[in-house]
Motif scaffolding. Structure first.
Motif, PDB file in Angstrom:
ATOM      1  N   ARG A  43      68.119  89.859 -16.454  1.00 31.28           N
ATOM      2  CA  ARG A  43      69.325  89.035 -16.386  1.00 31.28           C
ATOM      3  C   ARG A  43      69.645  88.624 -14.952  1.00 31.28           C
ATOM      4  O   ARG A  43      70.255  87.585 -14.722  1.00 31.28           O
ATOM      5  CB  ARG A  43      70.510  89.809 -16.967  1.00 31.28           C
ATOM      6  CG  ARG A  43      70.359  90.223 -18.420  1.00 31.28           C
ATOM      7  CD  ARG A  43      70.446  89.051 -19.356  1.00 31.28           C
ATOM      8  NE  ARG A  43      70.613  89.461 -20.743  1.00 31.28           N
ATOM      9  CZ  ARG A  43      70.568  88.645 -21.776  1.00 31.28           C
ATOM     10  NH1 ARG A  43      70.350  87.358 -21.591  1.00 31.28           N
ATOM     11  NH2 ARG A  43      70.713  89.083 -23.011  1.00 31.28           N
ATOM     12  N   ALA A  44      69.242  89.438 -13.980  1.00 31.04           N
ATOM     13  CA  ALA A  44      69.581  89.171 -12.580  1.00 31.04           C
ATOM     14  C   ALA A  44      68.750  88.057 -11.959  1.00 31.04           C
ATOM     15  O   ALA A  44      69.115  87.519 -10.913  1.00 31.04           O
ATOM     16  CB  ALA A  44      69.426  90.443 -11.753  1.00 31.04           C
ATOM     17  N   VAL A  45      67.637  87.707 -12.579  1.00 34.45           N
ATOM     18  CA  VAL A  45      66.731  86.702 -12.013  1.00 34.45           C
ATOM     19  C   VAL A  45      66.928  85.385 -12.765  1.00 34.45           C
ATOM     20  O   VAL A  45      66.655  85.298 -13.960  1.00 34.45           O
ATOM     21  CB  VAL A  45      65.264  87.155 -12.120  1.00 34.45           C
ATOM     22  CG1 VAL A  45      64.336  86.088 -11.540  1.00 34.45           C
ATOM     23  CG2 VAL A  45      65.063  88.482 -11.395  1.00 34.45           C
ATOM     24  N   SER A  46      67.386  84.376 -12.059  1.00 36.71           N
ATOM     25  CA  SER A  46      67.647  83.092 -12.698  1.00 36.71           C
ATOM     26  C   SER A  46      66.379  82.255 -12.800  1.00 36.71           C
ATOM     27  O   SER A  46      65.421  82.446 -12.033  1.00 36.71           O
ATOM     28  CB  SER A  46      68.701  82.316 -11.905  1.00 36.71           C
ATOM     29  OG  SER A  46      68.170  81.918 -10.648  1.00 36.71           O
ATOM     30  N   ALA A  47      66.402  81.310 -13.716  1.00 35.61           N
ATOM     31  CA  ALA A  47      65.291  80.365 -13.827  1.00 35.61           C
ATOM     32  C   ALA A  47      65.156  79.563 -12.544  1.00 35.61           C
ATOM     33  O   ALA A  47      64.039  79.272 -12.090  1.00 35.61           O
ATOM     34  CB  ALA A  47      65.511  79.440 -15.021  1.00 35.61           C
ATOM     35  N   ASP A  48      66.274  79.212 -11.931  1.00 38.21           N
ATOM     36  CA  ASP A  48      66.228  78.447 -10.679  1.00 38.21           C
ATOM     37  C   ASP A  48      65.519  79.222  -9.579  1.00 38.21           C
ATOM     38  O   ASP A  48      64.765  78.641  -8.791  1.00 38.21           O
ATOM     39  CB  ASP A  48      67.644  78.088 -10.229  1.00 38.21           C
ATOM     40  CG  ASP A  48      68.267  76.973 -11.065  1.00 38.21           C
ATOM     41  OD1 ASP A  48      67.514  76.261 -11.757  1.00 38.21           O
ATOM     42  OD2 ASP A  48      69.497  76.821 -11.011  1.00 38.21           O
ATOM     43  N   ALA A  49      65.753  80.530  -9.508  1.00 44.11           N
ATOM     44  CA  ALA A  49      65.100  81.353  -8.485  1.00 44.11           C
ATOM     45  C   ALA A  49      63.591  81.382  -8.708  1.00 44.11           C
ATOM     46  O   ALA A  49      62.810  81.331  -7.748  1.00 44.11           O
ATOM     47  CB  ALA A  49      65.669  82.767  -8.506  1.00 44.11           C
ATOM     48  N   VAL A  50      63.178  81.463  -9.964  1.00 41.93           N
ATOM     49  CA  VAL A  50      61.749  81.459 -10.275  1.00 41.93           C
ATOM     50  C   VAL A  50      61.136  80.104  -9.914  1.00 41.93           C
ATOM     51  O   VAL A  50      60.056  80.031  -9.317  1.00 41.93           O
ATOM     52  CB  VAL A  50      61.511  81.780 -11.765  1.00 41.93           C
ATOM     53  CG1 VAL A  50      60.039  81.609 -12.124  1.00 41.93           C
ATOM     54  CG2 VAL A  50      61.977  83.200 -12.081  1.00 41.93           C
ATOM     55  N   MET A  51      61.821  79.029 -10.260  1.00 39.33           N
ATOM     56  CA  MET A  51      61.323  77.692  -9.922  1.00 39.33           C
ATOM     57  C   MET A  51      61.120  77.539  -8.419  1.00 39.33           C
ATOM     58  O   MET A  51      60.092  77.013  -7.971  1.00 39.33           O
ATOM     59  CB  MET A  51      62.315  76.619 -10.403  1.00 39.33           C
ATOM     60  CG  MET A  51      62.430  76.470 -11.892  1.00 39.33           C
ATOM     61  SD  MET A  51      63.730  75.232 -12.272  1.00 39.33           S
ATOM     62  CE  MET A  51      64.354  75.894 -13.822  1.00 39.33           C
ATOM     63  N   ALA A  52      62.112  77.988  -7.659  1.00 37.35           N
ATOM     64  CA  ALA A  52      62.035  77.838  -6.204  1.00 37.35           C
ATOM     65  C   ALA A  52      60.858  78.611  -5.634  1.00 37.35           C
ATOM     66  O   ALA A  52      60.104  78.097  -4.794  1.00 37.35           O
ATOM     67  CB  ALA A  52      63.348  78.308  -5.571  1.00 37.35           C
ATOM     68  N   GLU A  53      60.673  79.844  -6.083  1.00 37.57           N
ATOM     69  CA  GLU A  53      59.586  80.658  -5.543  1.00 37.57           C
ATOM     70  C   GLU A  53      58.222  80.156  -6.003  1.00 37.57           C
ATOM     71  O   GLU A  53      57.234  80.220  -5.248  1.00 37.57           O
ATOM     72  CB  GLU A  53      59.775  82.121  -5.944  1.00 37.57           C
ATOM     73  CG  GLU A  53      58.800  83.051  -5.250  1.00 37.57           C
ATOM     74  CD  GLU A  53      59.085  84.521  -5.490  1.00 37.57           C
ATOM     75  OE1 GLU A  53      58.177  85.340  -5.262  1.00 37.57           O
ATOM     76  OE2 GLU A  53      60.221  84.860  -5.912  1.00 37.57           O
ATOM     77  N   ALA A  54      58.154  79.666  -7.221  1.00 40.48           N
ATOM     78  CA  ALA A  54      56.875  79.162  -7.751  1.00 40.48           C
ATOM     79  C   ALA A  54      56.568  77.752  -7.243  1.00 40.48           C
ATOM     80  O   ALA A  54      55.429  77.284  -7.382  1.00 40.48           O
ATOM     81  CB  ALA A  54      56.897  79.168  -9.273  1.00 40.48           C
ATOM     82  N   GLY A  55      57.578  77.087  -6.689  1.00 40.01           N
ATOM     83  CA  GLY A  55      57.362  75.745  -6.171  1.00 40.01           C
ATOM     84  C   GLY A  55      57.163  74.703  -7.246  1.00 40.01           C
ATOM     85  O   GLY A  55      56.315  73.818  -7.114  1.00 40.01           O
ATOM     86  N   VAL A  56      57.950  74.812  -8.334  1.00 38.77           N
ATOM     87  CA  VAL A  56      57.838  73.843  -9.424  1.00 38.77           C
ATOM     88  C   VAL A  56      59.191  73.193  -9.674  1.00 38.77           C
ATOM     89  O   VAL A  56      60.237  73.759  -9.361  1.00 38.77           O
ATOM     90  CB  VAL A  56      57.327  74.507 -10.729  1.00 38.77           C
ATOM     91  CG1 VAL A  56      55.958  75.109 -10.527  1.00 38.77           C
ATOM     92  CG2 VAL A  56      58.319  75.564 -11.231  1.00 38.77           C
ATOM     93  N   THR A  57      59.160  72.016 -10.264  1.00 42.60           N
ATOM     94  CA  THR A  57      60.386  71.322 -10.612  1.00 42.60           C
ATOM     95  C   THR A  57      60.934  71.839 -11.937  1.00 42.60           C
ATOM     96  O   THR A  57      60.230  72.503 -12.699  1.00 42.60           O
ATOM     97  CB  THR A  57      60.128  69.808 -10.740  1.00 42.60           C
ATOM     98  OG1 THR A  57      59.244  69.594 -11.855  1.00 42.60           O
ATOM     99  CG2 THR A  57      59.504  69.247  -9.463  1.00 42.60           C
ATOM    100  N   LYS A  58      62.188  71.475 -12.201  1.00 47.51           N
ATOM    101  CA  LYS A  58      62.783  71.856 -13.488  1.00 47.51           C
ATOM    102  C   LYS A  58      61.996  71.254 -14.643  1.00 47.51           C
ATOM    103  O   LYS A  58      61.793  71.904 -15.672  1.00 47.51           O
ATOM    104  CB  LYS A  58      64.240  71.384 -13.563  1.00 47.51           C
ATOM    105  CG  LYS A  58      65.191  72.194 -12.717  1.00 47.51           C
ATOM    106  CD  LYS A  58      66.623  71.769 -12.970  1.00 47.51           C
ATOM    107  CE  LYS A  58      67.541  72.599 -12.069  1.00 47.51           C
ATOM    108  NZ  LYS A  58      68.589  73.263 -12.810  1.00 47.51           N
ATOM    109  N   VAL A  59      61.559  70.002 -14.481  1.00 48.98           N
ATOM    110  CA  VAL A  59      60.797  69.347 -15.550  1.00 48.98           C
ATOM    111  C   VAL A  59      59.528  70.136 -15.855  1.00 48.98           C
ATOM    112  O   VAL A  59      59.191  70.387 -17.022  1.00 48.98           O
ATOM    113  CB  VAL A  59      60.451  67.893 -15.150  1.00 48.98           C
ATOM    114  CG1 VAL A  59      59.462  67.299 -16.153  1.00 48.98           C
ATOM    115  CG2 VAL A  59      61.716  67.050 -15.079  1.00 48.98           C
ATOM    116  N   THR A  60      58.823  70.541 -14.791  1.00 49.87           N
ATOM    117  CA  THR A  60      57.588  71.306 -14.979  1.00 49.87           C
ATOM    118  C   THR A  60      57.876  72.665 -15.611  1.00 49.87           C
ATOM    119  O   THR A  60      57.184  73.088 -16.551  1.00 49.87           O
ATOM    120  CB  THR A  60      56.873  71.504 -13.628  1.00 49.87           C
ATOM    121  OG1 THR A  60      56.518  70.224 -13.106  1.00 49.87           O
ATOM    122  CG2 THR A  60      55.622  72.353 -13.790  1.00 49.87           C
TER     123      THR A  60
END
Length: 207
Positions: A43-60
């Motif tokens: 619960r503490a890890v947001s989708a946005d945080a994962v996107m930022a670290e993985a270097g992907v867009t929301k669409v991807t």
């Protein structure tokens, strides 16, 4: 400590490639998310945080994982595949010797519990974070725990226990207890304690 399945054993996560194989982008998202889910809590890890670290867009991201919970499911399914592959290798190595398989599991668990970064059983952690028993994430976690009990039952049946199902439940309970015994205890001590307790369960069931 989270172990992801080897490429030959891991499920395909996210949107597959045209030939049905694993997308490298989806794999990268999972490889970023899995240790964070385990270390920090799902619960503490947001989708946005994962996107930022993985270097992907929301669409991807959402093309591969329509919701964050779908990514959590992929995380648990991949960890489950790794454990199934490990147990399968032990059963192949110790064919006809179920006691040796159970001993290897106890020894490996002791090492894992005392390893750097250990934060408990990822499936029990998920159960704690998803109280709704019908939630898909909870279903994945419970399915793997049933696999643990069934595998233990199979091994105990090979040992000749008349009521292997009950003893299997007891062994999984011991395994869960060992997961909570890590801090300040030597790996060998946990492994020995787990083996002795398991042997006591087997002896009692054979009486």
């Amino acid at each position: 400590m989270v172990t992801l399945a080897a490429s030959s054993d891991a499920p395909v996560v996210g949107h597959p490639t045209r030939d049905g194989g694993q997308s490298e982008v989806a794999r990268r998202i999972l490889e970023v998310a899995a240790p964070r889910f385990y270390r920090e809590g799902i619960r503490a890890v947001s989708a946005d945080a994962v996107m930022a670290e993985a270097g992907v867009t929301k669409v991807t991201f959402y093309r591969h994982f329509p919701t964050k919970d779908r990514l959590v499911e992929a995380y648990l399914e991949t960890v489950a595949a790794a454990e199934r592959a490990a147990v399968a290798s032990w059963r192949a190595r110790h064919a006809g010797d179920p006691a040796a398989v159970l001993t290897e599991y106890a020894n490996q668990l002791g090492t894992q519990v005392c390893g750097d970064g250990f934060r408990g059983c990822p499936f029990l952690n998920a159960v704690a974070e998803y109280p709704d028993v019908t939630h898909p994430v909870r279903v994945v976690a419970e399915r793997h725990r049933e696999w643990l009990r069934r595998t233990a039952e199979d091994l105990l049946t090979e040992l000749g226990l008349p009521d292997a199902r009950v003893a299997a439940v007891q062994l999984v309970m011991l395994r869960d207890g060992a997961m909570a015994a890590g801090g300040g205890v030597e790996p060998g001590e946990i492994g020995r304690a787990l083996r002795r307790a398991g042997e006591a369960v087997v002896r009692a069931a054979l009486r």
